[in-house]
Enzyme design. Sequence first.
Site, PDB file in Angstrom:
ATOM      1  N   VAL A  78       0.837  -1.196   0.000  1.00  0.00           N
ATOM      2  CA  VAL A  78       0.000   0.000   0.000  1.00  0.00           C
ATOM      3  C   VAL A  78       0.877   1.254   0.000  1.00  0.00           C
ATOM      4  CG1 VAL A  78      -1.751   1.275   1.302  1.00  0.00           C
ATOM      5  CG2 VAL A  78      -1.899  -1.208   1.145  1.00  0.00           C
ATOM      6  N   ARG A 100     -10.840   2.357  13.140  1.00  0.00           N
ATOM      7  CA  ARG A 100     -12.051   2.538  12.319  1.00  0.00           C
ATOM      8  C   ARG A 100     -13.340   2.616  13.120  1.00  0.00           C
ATOM      9  NH1 ARG A 100     -10.433  -2.225   8.227  1.00  0.00           N
ATOM     10  NH2 ARG A 100      -8.715  -1.165   7.191  1.00  0.00           N
ATOM     11  N   CYS A 147     -10.520  -2.680   2.521  1.00  0.00           N
ATOM     12  CA  CYS A 147     -10.554  -2.620   1.055  1.00  0.00           C
ATOM     13  C   CYS A 147     -11.905  -3.066   0.468  1.00  0.00           C
ATOM     14  CB  CYS A 147      -9.411  -3.445   0.470  1.00  0.00           C
ATOM     15  SG  CYS A 147      -9.011  -4.915   1.403  1.00  0.00           S
ATOM     16  N   SER A 154      -3.114  -9.699  -2.646  1.00  0.00           N
ATOM     17  CA  SER A 154      -2.393  -8.475  -2.259  1.00  0.00           C
ATOM     18  C   SER A 154      -3.043  -7.804  -1.052  1.00  0.00           C
ATOM     19  CB  SER A 154      -2.316  -7.484  -3.437  1.00  0.00           C
ATOM     20  OG  SER A 154      -3.613  -7.199  -3.899  1.00  0.00           O
ATOM     21  N   GLY A 155      -4.307  -8.119  -0.779  1.00  0.00           N
ATOM     22  CA  GLY A 155      -4.963  -7.609   0.430  1.00  0.00           C
ATOM     23  C   GLY A 155      -4.285  -8.120   1.690  1.00  0.00           C
ATOM     24  N   PRO A 187       6.994 -29.570  -2.929  1.00  0.00           N
ATOM     25  CA  PRO A 187       5.976 -29.619  -1.868  1.00  0.00           C
ATOM     26  C   PRO A 187       5.430 -28.222  -1.578  1.00  0.00           C
ATOM     27  CG  PRO A 187       8.191 -29.937  -0.981  1.00  0.00           C
ATOM     28  CD  PRO A 187       8.334 -29.913  -2.462  1.00  0.00           C
ATOM     29  N   HIS A 217     -10.111  -6.816  -5.988  1.00  0.00           N
ATOM     30  CA  HIS A 217     -11.157  -7.527  -5.239  1.00  0.00           C
ATOM     31  C   HIS A 217     -12.461  -7.474  -6.045  1.00  0.00           C
ATOM     32  CE1 HIS A 217      -8.492  -7.781  -1.960  1.00  0.00           C
ATOM     33  NE2 HIS A 217      -9.118  -7.084  -1.034  1.00  0.00           N
TER      34      HIS A 217
HETATM   35  N1  LIG Z   1      -3.316  -4.502   0.902  1.00  0.00           N
HETATM   36  C1  LIG Z   1      -4.568  -4.052   0.929  1.00  0.00           C
HETATM   37  O1  LIG Z   1      -5.408  -4.289   0.033  1.00  0.00           O
HETATM   38  C2  LIG Z   1      -5.002  -3.206   2.065  1.00  0.00           C
HETATM   39  C3  LIG Z   1      -6.200  -2.542   1.963  1.00  0.00           C
HETATM   40  C4  LIG Z   1      -6.637  -1.765   3.008  1.00  0.00           C
HETATM   41  C5  LIG Z   1      -5.839  -1.675   4.121  1.00  0.00           C
HETATM   42  N2  LIG Z   1      -4.659  -2.324   4.207  1.00  0.00           N
HETATM   43  C6  LIG Z   1      -3.864  -2.159   5.421  1.00  0.00           C
HETATM   44  O2  LIG Z   1      -2.689  -1.402   5.148  1.00  0.00           O
HETATM   45  C7  LIG Z   1      -1.640  -1.823   5.997  1.00  0.00           C
HETATM   46  C8  LIG Z   1      -0.424  -2.233   5.193  1.00  0.00           C
HETATM   47  O3  LIG Z   1      -0.770  -3.237   4.271  1.00  0.00           O
HETATM   48  P1  LIG Z   1       0.250  -3.722   3.135  1.00  0.00           P
HETATM   49  O4  LIG Z   1      -0.557  -4.617   2.280  1.00  0.00           O
HETATM   50  O5  LIG Z   1       0.965  -2.573   2.495  1.00  0.00           O
HETATM   51  O6  LIG Z   1       1.327  -4.573   4.001  1.00  0.00           O
HETATM   52  P2  LIG Z   1       2.833  -4.968   3.640  1.00  0.00           P
HETATM   53  O7  LIG Z   1       3.032  -5.025   2.160  1.00  0.00           O
HETATM   54  O8  LIG Z   1       3.139  -6.167   4.441  1.00  0.00           O
HETATM   55  O9  LIG Z   1       3.720  -3.724   4.210  1.00  0.00           O
HETATM   56  C9  LIG Z   1       3.817  -3.404   5.573  1.00  0.00           C
HETATM   57  C10 LIG Z   1       4.606  -2.115   5.748  1.00  0.00           C
HETATM   58  O10 LIG Z   1       4.645  -1.780   7.149  1.00  0.00           O
HETATM   59  C11 LIG Z   1       6.001  -1.535   7.531  1.00  0.00           C
HETATM   60  N3  LIG Z   1       6.228  -1.844   8.929  1.00  0.00           N
HETATM   61  C12 LIG Z   1       6.095  -3.027   9.557  1.00  0.00           C
HETATM   62  N4  LIG Z   1       6.442  -2.914  10.861  1.00  0.00           N
HETATM   63  C13 LIG Z   1       6.802  -1.625  11.062  1.00  0.00           C
HETATM   64  C14 LIG Z   1       7.283  -0.877  12.181  1.00  0.00           C
HETATM   65  N5  LIG Z   1       7.438  -1.458  13.378  1.00  0.00           N
HETATM   66  N6  LIG Z   1       7.547   0.440  12.014  1.00  0.00           N
HETATM   67  C15 LIG Z   1       7.400   1.026  10.810  1.00  0.00           C
HETATM   68  N7  LIG Z   1       6.971   0.368   9.707  1.00  0.00           N
HETATM   69  C16 LIG Z   1       6.682  -0.945   9.824  1.00  0.00           C
HETATM   70  C17 LIG Z   1       6.793  -2.474   6.618  1.00  0.00           C
HETATM   71  O11 LIG Z   1       8.148  -2.064   6.594  1.00  0.00           O
HETATM   72  P3  LIG Z   1       9.342  -3.133   6.345  1.00  0.00           P
HETATM   73  O12 LIG Z   1       9.389  -3.329   4.851  1.00  0.00           O
HETATM   74  O13 LIG Z   1      10.520  -2.418   6.889  1.00  0.00           O
HETATM   75  O14 LIG Z   1       8.982  -4.368   7.083  1.00  0.00           O
HETATM   76  C18 LIG Z   1       6.064  -2.242   5.290  1.00  0.00           C
HETATM   77  O15 LIG Z   1       6.473  -1.017   4.724  1.00  0.00           O
HETATM   78  C19 LIG Z   1      -2.239  -2.931   6.849  1.00  0.00           C
HETATM   79  O16 LIG Z   1      -2.719  -2.346   8.048  1.00  0.00           O
HETATM   80  C20 LIG Z   1      -3.372  -3.445   6.020  1.00  0.00           C
HETATM   81  O17 LIG Z   1      -4.373  -4.064   6.804  1.00  0.00           O
HETATM   82  C21 LIG Z   1      -4.204  -3.079   3.194  1.00  0.00           C
END
Ligand SMILES: NC(=O)c1ccc[n+]([C@@H]2O[C@H](COP(=O)([O-])OP(=O)(O)OC[C@H]3O[C@@H](n4cnc5c(N)ncnc54)[C@H](OP(=O)(O)O)[C@@H]3O)[C@@H](O)[C@H]2O)c1
Length: 344
Positions: free
Chosen positions: A14, A99, A130, A160-161, A182, A242
């Site tokens: 995101v 939220r 999302c 990706s969610g 596997p 989605h």
């Molecule tokens: N993907 C979707 O469709 C979607 C939709 C709505 C909401 N969201 C929400 O958006 C958020 C992120 O989702 P994502 O899909 O982008 O996840 P992601 O790809 O796993 O990325 C997570 C991000 O958070 C950072 N992070 C983790 N621990 C941290 C810390 N202690 N301090 C600072 N940064 C930290 C990670 O940094 P590092 O790379 O350094 O680990 C990475 O940049 C979640 O809360 C998710 O529920 C996602």
Amino acid sequence: MGFKIAIAGATGNVGREMLDILAERGFPADEVVALASRRSQGTEVSFGDRTLKVQAMENYDFSDTDICLMSAGGTVSKEWSPKIGAKGCVVIDNSSAWRYDADVPLIVPEVNADAITGFTKRNIIANPNCSTAQLVVALKPLHDHAKIKRIVVSTYQSVSGGGKEAMEELFNQTRAVFVNDPIEPQKFTKRIAFNVIPHIDSFMEDGYTKEEWKVLAETKKMLDPAIKVTCTAVRVPVFIGHSESVNIEFENEITADEARNILREAPGCLVIDKQEDGGYITPYESAGEDATYISRIREDATVENGLNMWVVSDNLRKGAALNTVQIAEVLVNRGLITPKKAAA
Ligand SMILES: NC(=O)c1ccc[n+]([C@@H]2O[C@H](COP(=O)([O-])OP(=O)(O)OC[C@H]3O[C@@H](n4cnc5c(N)ncnc54)[C@H](OP(=O)(O)O)[C@@H]3O)[C@@H](O)[C@H]2O)c1
């Protein structure tokens, strides 16, 4: 004079999308700072035609930052958002941490932009789940016209969610199927390659999952607490986008043609609904796009005023990053915040 914006979680799915969208839409930022965990300190992310060095959020001082677009998960947000808000920096959070807090507005600009003014209580604004974001964009204009009584939603949610690790799991499992390696599920509870899983987030006492409950609670908070909502949330082996099958029961009469015409005029919606081969949108085609696509609009003859429809959108954009940037635009365009630099 422009704003100073921090992206917390800039290396994630995101976060990277947020950087792209800020650049694409020419958001009035003088400075954009990329933040993530200590693990990513010093790595680089793209912002338009520039690259930004990632800083560790734990060492960053938010005092002169105007807006933090937070996308680092619920646990991080629970701890950090109040601290950042207390520094006078408005947090727009993507997780579910805030939220349902009565002092935090939950916003989809096409649906309830006016509710944003409540942000001053905590300096936090929440972005919906999302699945809910694209759903309410499609429902709001229909609700305004014929008053929705009840909705039955089945989601078909891309991997990706679940973050970047979930995308890697689908990729690796798909490859493993072909080379006969596997398969050991890690992030998902069962194999996701060439399969579907009727389980997203944790189980609740009533047997529903938290993901299903979010659709219900968030639709009520943003659209109308009187609407009855029930949901089944399913993970499918699609990388981005989605989809939702939505059955709607209305108080007043509405035909499929009327719904098509209303949705054609509605902000954020794009109707692609030809009753012929390929005359509808699939998640693959929604990836990288901003619209919420609506197809397969049909009358449901089993209830008095009922419709069925198919709703598809890019979950990383309208479901997350785009909606977050749109909320920041509402703050700026309505003059609800001014750059700290200008005040100094
Ligand atoms: N993907 C979707 O469709 C979607 C939709 C709505 C909401 N969201 C929400 O958006 C958020 C992120 O989702 P994502 O899909 O982008 O996840 P992601 O790809 O796993 O990325 C997570 C991000 O958070 C950072 N992070 C983790 N621990 C941290 C810390 N202690 N301090 C600072 N940064 C930290 C990670 O940094 P590092 O790379 O350094 O680990 C990475 O940049 C979640 O809360 C998710 O529920 C996602």
